[in-house]
Design a protein around this motif. Sequence first.
Motif, PDB file in Angstrom:
ATOM      1  N   LYS A  26       0.813  -1.222   0.000  1.00 23.12           N
ATOM      2  CA  LYS A  26       0.000   0.000   0.000  1.00 23.12           C
ATOM      3  C   LYS A  26       0.844   1.269   0.000  1.00 23.12           C
ATOM      4  O   LYS A  26       0.359   2.322  -0.393  1.00 23.12           O
ATOM      5  N   ASP A  27       2.089   1.190   0.446  1.00 22.44           N
ATOM      6  CA  ASP A  27       2.940   2.376   0.524  1.00 22.44           C
ATOM      7  C   ASP A  27       4.181   2.201  -0.348  1.00 22.44           C
ATOM      8  O   ASP A  27       4.545   1.077  -0.716  1.00 22.44           O
ATOM      9  N   VAL A  28       4.848   3.294  -0.667  1.00 26.13           N
ATOM     10  CA  VAL A  28       6.094   3.234  -1.428  1.00 26.13           C
ATOM     11  C   VAL A  28       7.170   2.545  -0.606  1.00 26.13           C
ATOM     12  O   VAL A  28       7.043   2.383   0.603  1.00 26.13           O
ATOM     13  N   SER A  56       3.661   0.281  -4.288  1.00 30.54           N
ATOM     14  CA  SER A  56       4.903  -0.387  -4.677  1.00 30.54           C
ATOM     15  C   SER A  56       4.631  -1.881  -4.823  1.00 30.54           C
ATOM     16  O   SER A  56       3.677  -2.407  -4.251  1.00 30.54           O
ATOM     17  N   VAL A  57       5.468  -2.550  -5.626  1.00 29.54           N
ATOM     18  CA  VAL A  57       5.338  -3.989  -5.840  1.00 29.54           C
ATOM     19  C   VAL A  57       6.715  -4.638  -5.860  1.00 29.54           C
ATOM     20  O   VAL A  57       7.712  -4.005  -6.199  1.00 29.54           O
ATOM     21  N   GLY A  97      13.461  -0.042 -11.303  1.00 27.64           N
ATOM     22  CA  GLY A  97      13.344  -1.060 -10.273  1.00 27.64           C
ATOM     23  C   GLY A  97      14.618  -1.184  -9.463  1.00 27.64           C
ATOM     24  O   GLY A  97      15.681  -0.730  -9.869  1.00 27.64           O
ATOM     25  N   GLN A  98      14.486  -1.793  -8.277  1.00 30.13           N
ATOM     26  CA  GLN A  98      15.639  -2.010  -7.401  1.00 30.13           C
ATOM     27  C   GLN A  98      15.678  -3.476  -6.993  1.00 30.13           C
ATOM     28  O   GLN A  98      14.657  -4.040  -6.589  1.00 30.13           O
ATOM     29  N   TYR A 106       9.498  -2.148  -7.231  1.00 30.10           N
ATOM     30  CA  TYR A 106       9.237  -0.904  -7.948  1.00 30.10           C
ATOM     31  C   TYR A 106       8.312  -0.012  -7.130  1.00 30.10           C
ATOM     32  O   TYR A 106       7.316  -0.490  -6.591  1.00 30.10           O
ATOM     33  N   ASN A 107       8.629   1.262  -7.046  1.00 30.81           N
ATOM     34  CA  ASN A 107       7.659   2.256  -6.617  1.00 30.81           C
ATOM     35  C   ASN A 107       6.854   2.612  -7.855  1.00 30.81           C
ATOM     36  O   ASN A 107       7.406   2.741  -8.955  1.00 30.81           O
ATOM     37  N   LEU A 108       5.560   2.776  -7.723  1.00 31.29           N
ATOM     38  CA  LEU A 108       4.706   3.004  -8.883  1.00 31.29           C
ATOM     39  C   LEU A 108       4.557   4.471  -9.263  1.00 31.29           C
ATOM     40  O   LEU A 108       4.053   4.785 -10.337  1.00 31.29           O
ATOM     41  N   VAL A 109       5.039   5.386  -8.421  1.00 26.49           N
ATOM     42  CA  VAL A 109       4.947   6.823  -8.718  1.00 26.49           C
ATOM     43  C   VAL A 109       5.643   7.175 -10.033  1.00 26.49           C
ATOM     44  O   VAL A 109       5.058   7.876 -10.871  1.00 26.49           O
TER      45      VAL A 109
END
Length: 126
Positions: A26-28, A56-57, A97-98, A106-109
């Motif tokens: 739910k969060d970065v 984020s995923v 991605g990291q 990945y952060n989706l922002v």
Amino acid sequence: MNNVLGATLLLFMSLPAVAADCISYKDVDRLGERFEQTAIAQSYELKNGFNDAISSVWIREGYYAVLSTDLKFQGTKIHLYGSGMSFTKDAWQFDKGQSADAGTWYNLVPFSFNDTATSVLCLKLP
């Protein structure tokens, strides 16, 4: 064995292995509540507070996730790979991605996909 080492070893042995192939957060930065998926051949419509709430995923190496803005994979889509590759708006990218925990997160922002996913599909690469 000293007590500190013994306690550390016991804690390490009691941690569960990550069984998920894709995890949505739910969060970065992989924070907040999470939703875990194993690779499946059908889409999953996000519910229970995760619809339009993913920031984020994480995807295991050898797998990929497809996120869509609408039910039944209608609307805008993004493909994220456990290898660090992504595909969005008809272009491959390799810089958002990291690497972490035998996969990529990945952060989706940066994809303009923060808090917009309604459907998620997690698949194993052929």
